[in-house]
Design a protein around this motif. Structure first.
Motif, short mmCIF file in Angstrom:
data_model
loop_
_atom_site.label_atom_id
_atom_site.label_comp_id
_atom_site.label_asym_id
_atom_site.label_seq_id
_atom_site.Cartn_x
_atom_site.Cartn_y
_atom_site.Cartn_z
N LEU A 67 0.80 -1.11 0.12
CA LEU A 67 0.13 -0.03 0.03
C LEU A 67 0.66 1.22 0.15
CD1 LEU A 67 -3.03 -0.93 2.53
CD2 LEU A 67 -3.13 -0.86 0.19
N GLU A 127 2.01 1.56 -3.47
CA GLU A 127 1.06 1.71 -4.45
C GLU A 127 0.29 3.13 -4.34
OE1 GLU A 127 -0.19 0.21 -7.26
OE2 GLU A 127 1.15 -1.44 -6.89
N VAL A 128 0.45 3.73 -2.92
CA VAL A 128 -0.47 4.91 -2.72
C VAL A 128 0.30 6.12 -2.83
CG1 VAL A 128 -1.70 6.09 -1.07
CG2 VAL A 128 -2.15 3.75 -1.54
N PRO A 160 1.74 7.87 -7.14
CA PRO A 160 0.38 8.85 -7.04
C PRO A 160 -0.82 8.80 -8.38
CG PRO A 160 2.20 10.02 -7.35
CD PRO A 160 2.61 8.55 -7.07
N GLU A 173 -1.49 6.30 -10.24
CA GLU A 173 -2.42 5.04 -10.32
C GLU A 173 -3.38 5.52 -8.93
OE1 GLU A 173 -2.15 2.65 -12.29
OE2 GLU A 173 -0.78 3.67 -13.41
N THR A 174 -2.95 6.07 -8.14
CA THR A 174 -3.88 6.42 -7.06
C THR A 174 -5.21 7.48 -7.43
OG1 THR A 174 -2.26 5.96 -5.47
CG2 THR A 174 -4.31 7.05 -4.68
N CYS A 204 -7.94 6.07 -9.19
CA CYS A 204 -8.89 5.38 -8.69
C CYS A 204 -9.93 6.21 -7.87
CB CYS A 204 -8.36 4.34 -7.57
SG CYS A 204 -7.50 3.01 -8.17
N SER A 205 -9.69 7.75 -7.94
CA SER A 205 -10.32 8.47 -7.37
C SER A 205 -11.35 9.16 -8.14
CB SER A 205 -9.46 9.90 -6.95
OG SER A 205 -9.13 10.60 -8.16
N VAL A 263 -5.99 -4.03 -3.85
CA VAL A 263 -5.11 -2.62 -3.66
C VAL A 263 -6.12 -1.70 -4.51
CG1 VAL A 263 -3.31 -1.37 -4.53
CG2 VAL A 263 -2.80 -3.74 -3.53
N LYS A 264 -6.64 -2.17 -5.60
CA LYS A 264 -7.44 -1.03 -6.37
C LYS A 264 -8.47 -0.68 -5.45
CE LYS A 264 -5.06 -0.90 -10.13
NZ LYS A 264 -4.31 0.30 -10.80
N GLN A 279 -7.53 1.76 -2.92
CA GLN A 279 -6.96 3.08 -3.34
C GLN A 279 -8.42 3.99 -3.55
OE1 GLN A 279 -4.80 1.60 -6.80
NE2 GLN A 279 -3.09 2.79 -5.93
N LEU A 312 -9.98 5.07 -0.22
CA LEU A 312 -9.28 5.93 0.33
C LEU A 312 -9.88 7.38 0.01
CD1 LEU A 312 -5.55 4.86 0.24
CD2 LEU A 312 -7.11 4.98 2.16
#
Length: 406
Positions: free
Chosen positions: A96, A99-100, A104, A106-107, A110-111, A270-271, A274, A277
């Motif tokens: 995490l 990945e997070v 950034p 990729e994070t 997911c937003s 993980v996705k 993300q 979050l």
């Protein structure tokens, strides 16, 4: 669960026969579809019963708090599953962290679904302010077609004529079920005229019909269908992207060490993390804005009983199952499961509460279930037949050496 879905990646490198692998695909995907249908129906029934349990509306729980608790429980559950797949709490934290914070871009990808859902919720409030609930629910079913359209644009998912026909049958069947649920087929002439006047009211001064509000609500609902489809299809694209942290083309300047290995179902958790979050803070901020004047007066968990907590648990598992469905099936099957749940929830109401339905309800239900059979017969059902999967299979076939006799 981790072992069940992680074994899929191991079987890709095994020497089992193609027929056995295909059968395993079918069993897994059919199980996912049935589980998603059951959980969607169960969640709808639990929400309905938990809100009707208290006659006094002030004793009901806050819907914004419910959304926050469901999203937060999804975040915790996905982290637990990631720890289980890695067999280590430390490895999960390292994954995490990489990945997070070290990826950034990729994070923030997911937003996008989280913010789209915020816009979708605001559009729903606008639509319900100008439309009656029946018109809103019927118009909302257009998402069955907009989802297929966006899948064609974003995922290059091509449907044949029979598959489009099955989606139209599904749309028609759901509309009949929803109309019968609202009692539209039992409205008398006087009641029908009153319903029309409630949608289009006449101005006492000019005598003209005010249809502007109705059009605003209709446009907001149609826009909401596109937002709902876009969020689902976009997240499906992220989940089916096999790009992992060990890809050679990943040249992130923030990487200071070799990233931990994560592939397959672990990347799914993980996705999800993300995305949650972003969705958890958004849900909390929505509650704060809604109750900015009553925060000190009202308990955060006001109205939560055993039935309400069962909604949290069911919604959490439903979100997990939805993610698995998007990865191993697609949004179209998710919509089929959602449509099935509408019929099954109505049937449960008929069996438990003794509510009576007319013949149109059963006609609509037959159309809904028959549409899946049409879709089933017109393609390759419940199998992961994406374009990339086909190309990988064909390339392995071309490059594989001949089997020599031993």
């Amino acid at each position: 669960m981790c072992a069940l879905f992680a074994s899929r990646d191991k079987r890709k490198r095994s020497t089992d026969s193609c027929s056995e692998t295909h059968n395993e695909y079918v069993i897994r995907n059919v199980s996912l579809f049935l589980l998603l249908t059951f959980l969607t129906t169960l969640t709808d029934v639990l929400i309905n019963q938990s809100r009707k349990g208290n006659v006094n509306l002030e004793e009901n729980y806050d819907a914004a708090v419910m959304v926050f608790l469901v999203e937060f429980s999804k975040l915790v559950l996905n982290f637990v599953l990631l720890c289980g797949c890695q067999n280590s709490f430390t490895k999960a934290v390292q994954i995490l962290k990489y990945e997070v914070f070290e990826r950034p871009s990729e994070t923030f990808k997911c937003s996008v679904p989280a913010f789209i859902y915020v816009i979708q919720n605001n559009l729903s409030y606008l639509a319900l302010a100008y439309l009656d609930p029946g018109t809103f629910e019927i118009t909302l079913q257009i998402k069955l077609l907009t989802t297929a359209l966006l899948m064609r644009i974003l995922l290059d998912k091509r449907l044949n004529a029979y598959q489009w026909l099955s989606l139209c049958i599904l749309l028609f069947g759901v509309c009949i079920v929803e109309s019968n649920e609202l009692g539209w087929f039992k409205i008398e002439d006087n009641s029908r005229n009153n319903l029309r006047r409630s949608i289009k009211t006449e101005d006492a001064n000019t005598g003209t019909v005010k249809s502007w509000n109705f059009m605003c609500g209709l446009v907001a609902t149609i826009a909401m269908t596109f937002m709902s489809a876009l969020a689902g299809v976009y997240f499906e694209k992220l989940l089916k992207d096999e790009k992992g942290p060990n890809d050679l083309n990943d040249q992130s300047p923030n990487v200071t060490h070799k990233p931990p290995s994560v592939h397959g179902v672990s990347m799914l958790w993980v996705k999800n993390i993300q995305m949650f979050l972003f969705s958890v803070p958004i849900a909390l901020i929505s509650w704060l804005f809604k109750n900015n004047q009553n925060i000190a007066q009202k308990n955060f968990l006001h109205g939560f009983d055993a039935l309400a907590w069962s909604v949290v648990a069911s919604g959490c598992v439903l979100g997990l199952t939805t993610s698995l469905t998007l990865k191993y099936l697609n949004n179209i099957y998710k919509n089929f499961a959602s449509s099935f749940s509408i019929v099954l929830a109505s049937l449960s109401t008929m069996l438990v509460a003794g509510k009576e339905y007319g013949p149109m309800f059963f006609i609509g239900g037959c159309l809904v279930f028959g549409s899946l059979w049409t879709y089933h017969r017109s393609g390759r059902p419940f199998s992961n037949q994406s374009k990339a999967h086909k190309e990988n299979t064909s390339s392995k076939t071309r490059t594989s050496p001949p089997i020599s006799a031993v």
